[in-house]
Scaffold this motif. Structure first.
Motif, short mmCIF file in Angstrom:
data_model
loop_
_atom_site.label_atom_id
_atom_site.label_comp_id
_atom_site.label_asym_id
_atom_site.label_seq_id
_atom_site.Cartn_x
_atom_site.Cartn_y
_atom_site.Cartn_z
N MET A 78 0.83 -1.21 0.00
CA MET A 78 0.00 0.00 0.00
C MET A 78 0.86 1.26 0.00
N LYS A 79 2.06 1.17 0.55
CA LYS A 79 2.94 2.33 0.66
C LYS A 79 3.28 2.93 -0.71
N ILE A 80 3.28 2.09 -1.75
CA ILE A 80 3.54 2.58 -3.10
C ILE A 80 2.48 3.59 -3.52
N ILE A 81 1.24 3.29 -3.22
CA ILE A 81 0.14 4.18 -3.59
C ILE A 81 0.21 5.47 -2.78
N THR A 82 0.46 5.36 -1.49
CA THR A 82 0.57 6.55 -0.63
C THR A 82 1.73 7.42 -1.09
N ALA A 83 2.87 6.81 -1.39
CA ALA A 83 4.04 7.57 -1.81
C ALA A 83 3.79 8.30 -3.12
N ALA A 84 3.21 7.60 -4.10
CA ALA A 84 2.94 8.22 -5.40
C ALA A 84 1.96 9.38 -5.26
N THR A 85 0.95 9.21 -4.41
CA THR A 85 -0.03 10.27 -4.19
C THR A 85 0.63 11.48 -3.54
N ALA A 86 1.45 11.23 -2.54
CA ALA A 86 2.12 12.32 -1.83
C ALA A 86 3.06 13.08 -2.78
N PHE A 87 3.82 12.36 -3.59
CA PHE A 87 4.70 13.01 -4.57
C PHE A 87 3.88 13.90 -5.52
N VAL A 340 -0.83 10.53 4.75
CA VAL A 340 -2.28 10.57 4.49
C VAL A 340 -2.90 11.81 5.11
N LYS A 341 -2.52 12.09 6.36
CA LYS A 341 -3.07 13.26 7.04
C LYS A 341 -2.58 14.56 6.40
N ALA A 342 -1.31 14.57 5.96
CA ALA A 342 -0.78 15.76 5.30
C ALA A 342 -1.53 16.03 4.00
N ILE A 343 -1.80 14.98 3.23
CA ILE A 343 -2.56 15.12 1.99
C ILE A 343 -3.94 15.69 2.28
N ALA A 344 -4.60 15.16 3.31
CA ALA A 344 -5.94 15.62 3.67
C ALA A 344 -5.93 17.08 4.11
N TYR A 345 -4.93 17.42 4.93
CA TYR A 345 -4.88 18.78 5.48
C TYR A 345 -4.49 19.80 4.42
N GLN A 346 -3.51 19.46 3.60
CA GLN A 346 -3.02 20.42 2.60
C GLN A 346 -4.02 20.65 1.47
N THR A 347 -4.83 19.65 1.16
CA THR A 347 -5.75 19.79 0.04
C THR A 347 -7.15 20.22 0.45
N ALA A 348 -7.57 19.86 1.67
CA ALA A 348 -8.96 20.13 2.03
C ALA A 348 -9.14 20.53 3.48
N GLN A 349 -8.05 20.82 4.20
CA GLN A 349 -8.12 21.18 5.62
C GLN A 349 -8.84 20.10 6.44
N LYS A 350 -8.72 18.86 6.00
CA LYS A 350 -9.28 17.72 6.72
C LYS A 350 -8.19 17.11 7.60
N THR A 351 -8.62 16.41 8.65
CA THR A 351 -7.62 15.88 9.59
C THR A 351 -7.77 14.39 9.91
N GLU A 352 -8.87 13.78 9.53
CA GLU A 352 -9.09 12.38 9.88
C GLU A 352 -8.49 11.45 8.82
N THR A 353 -8.01 10.29 9.26
CA THR A 353 -7.43 9.33 8.33
C THR A 353 -8.41 8.92 7.25
N ASN A 354 -9.66 8.65 7.63
CA ASN A 354 -10.63 8.21 6.63
C ASN A 354 -10.94 9.30 5.61
N GLU A 355 -10.80 10.56 6.02
CA GLU A 355 -10.98 11.66 5.07
C GLU A 355 -9.81 11.70 4.08
N GLY A 356 -8.61 11.40 4.59
CA GLY A 356 -7.44 11.36 3.73
C GLY A 356 -7.50 10.21 2.74
N THR A 357 -7.89 9.03 3.21
CA THR A 357 -7.96 7.88 2.30
C THR A 357 -9.05 8.09 1.24
#
Length: 473
Positions: A78-87, A340-357
């Motif tokens: 799963m880390k491959i998907i998270t890494a690619a999304t973060a990049f 995951v949380k950084a993606i959620a916060y930076q894109t939508a000011q969200k903070t929950e893991t399920n919001e990030g996923t």
């Protein structure tokens, strides 16, 4: 005659060159197909599910697919998907920032009538010994120097570890109890510290079955009660030690066996990293003569987000490329949850893991038309046994990555197994590999292989998986 001869001569050289890719792909497909058919006959897979997707890395065309649309547990692939999304979203130069503030005022004699606040923004590397500039001792010394330089000699308040941005310390839903007390199951907050873990050094007894005592911890956790129930295992039995705790726990129970001949520091998770960093800074300040009037605290001590603060220091994390390097090389679950949380916060000011996923699912649905049922991710690391992802989706994202400007950093982060660049994944009943490989003939593949519910040992199954993947070489 000249025209005919010229045409004939050109045909000799041109036609084989034109047909080489098709012939090569056809040859690869038959070889992979044969190897797969042998692999799936293995008795260890009688009650299991195998999925394999192999794509032509140059064209994206499928070379071989089997069960490619079946969602399976991913483990750390799963880390491959998270890494690619973060990049793609944050950028390879993205950095987290941790701010050091003081509140109130500094009076005559250097007395601060206020608090020192360490405000986190989600940096998973803060206090980590993987990066020289982020190591615990380095940071504590830097903060002490900054506080002293501000003229502060006494604090009529406390040190506060502010983890309020993400709502405190949490673990993703679905993680299991026997994981979250150990370093690989450490939760995440906006103020992580020392990768939210601490080492335990055991001294085994000379008699099998007798208690293995704790010789020391790698950090001072004297504010916690650690209940040691570990016994000594026989030679060769290895590490069977598990810690049990949860967010904000005051007790940590350590159980299991520690092999008589084992020489290993056991890593367990810290229940409240924000408090821990405040505790460590308070203790370090005391050593240089700067006393605090009140005990340290986490972000719950901050009553208002509008409190006036004066900036003392800003610490920047290593860039995202460096973070993802260690994320994939050492498979650090904490980094995945922080991203995951950084993606959620930076894109939508969200903070929950399920919001990030959910945002990650929508991102790839828009980008590559991958549906949420193909990418049903519950976390960013793969530790959740509830993750369900298809190998088609995984290989497709790997295929996409190689055309992006950040691909060299992404490729560098991939570990090497079986002389192939690929990310592995291991969790109870699930094994996986996903990566990119160019063989000796110049053919290049992106691939994903997932197995769920196999029987027998994981080491034996890995060898069989390597034999299957050898056909790509």
């Amino acid at each position: 005659m000249k025209i005919s001869a010229t045409f004939t001569l050109l045909s000799i050289f041109i036609l084989p060159l034109c047909s080489t890719p098709a012939f090569s792909q056809s040859t690869s497909k038959s070889k992979i197909e044969e190897a797969y058919r042998q692999f799936e006959k293995d008795p260890a897979l009688k009650n299991g599910t195998v999925s394999l997707t192999v794509l032509n890395a140059n064209t994206g065309e499928p070379i071989f697919q089997q069960n490619q649309q079946v969602g399976l547990a991913t483990a750390s692939t799963m880390k491959i998907i998270t890494a690619a999304t973060a990049f793609d979203i944050l950028g390879k130069d993205f950095k987290f920032k941790t701010n050091l503030y003081y509140t109130g005022s500094i009076q005559a004699g250097g007395v601060l009538h206020g608090d020192i606040i360490i405000e986190g923004s989600g940096d998973p590397t803060l206090g980590s010994n993987r990066y020289p500039e982020s190591q615990e001792e380095q940071l504590l010394n830097k903060w002490i120097y900054t506080i002293q330089s501000a003229g502060i000699k006494e604090i009529q308040g406390r040190i506060i570890g502010d983890d309020s941005r993400y709502g405190g310390y949490q673990v993703p839903g679905g993680w299991i109890w026997s994981d979250i007390g150990n370093y690989y199951g450490a939760g995440v907050s906006s103020l992580n510290w020392r990768e939210n873990a601490v080492g335990v050094v055991f001294n085994p007894n000379s008699t099998i079955g007798k208690p293995a005592t704790i010789e020391k911890l790698t950090a001072d956790l004297s504010y916690l009660k650690i209940v040691n129930e570990v016994s000594t295992g026989k030679n060769g039995s290895g590490d069977n030690v598990y810690a049990y705790s949860g967010p904000y726990a005051s007790n940590i129970y350590i159980r299991g066996t520690y092999g008589l001949d084992l020489k290993k520091t056991i890593e367990i998770s810290v229940p409240d990293p924000a408090y821990d960093v405040a505790f460590q800074l308070s203790k370090a300040l005391s050593h240089v003569g700067i006393k605090t009037a009140e005990p340290p605290s986490n972000g719950k001590a901050i009553a208002s987000t509008n409190i006036a603060k004066q900036l003392l220091d800003t610490h920047e994390s290593p860039d995202l490329a460096n973070i993802i390097y260690w994320f994939n090389q050492k498979s650090i679950n904490l980094y995945g949850e922080a991203l995951v949380k950084a993606i959620a916060y930076q894109t939508a000011q969200k903070t929950e893991t399920n919001e990030g996923t959910s945002l990650i699912q929508k991102y790839w649905e828009n980008k590559l038309q991958i549906s949420s049922s193909e990418l049903n991710n519950q976390d960013g690391s793969g530790l959740s046994p509830q993750n369900r992802v298809t190998t088609a989706a995984m290989a497709k994202i790997m295929q996409y990555a190689q055309s992006q400007s950040w691909f060299p950093e992404f490729y560098k982060s991939l570990p090497e197994y079986n002389n192939m660049k690929m990310k592995s994944g291991t969790i109870n009943g699930a094994l996986g590999y996903t990566g990119i490989h160019q063989n000796s003939s110049g053919e290049k593949f992106t691939f994903a292989l997932l197995i769920n519910n196999y029987s027998g040992s994981s080491s034996a199954m890995r060898k069989r998986m390597f034999t299957l993947l050898d056909v790509l070489k």
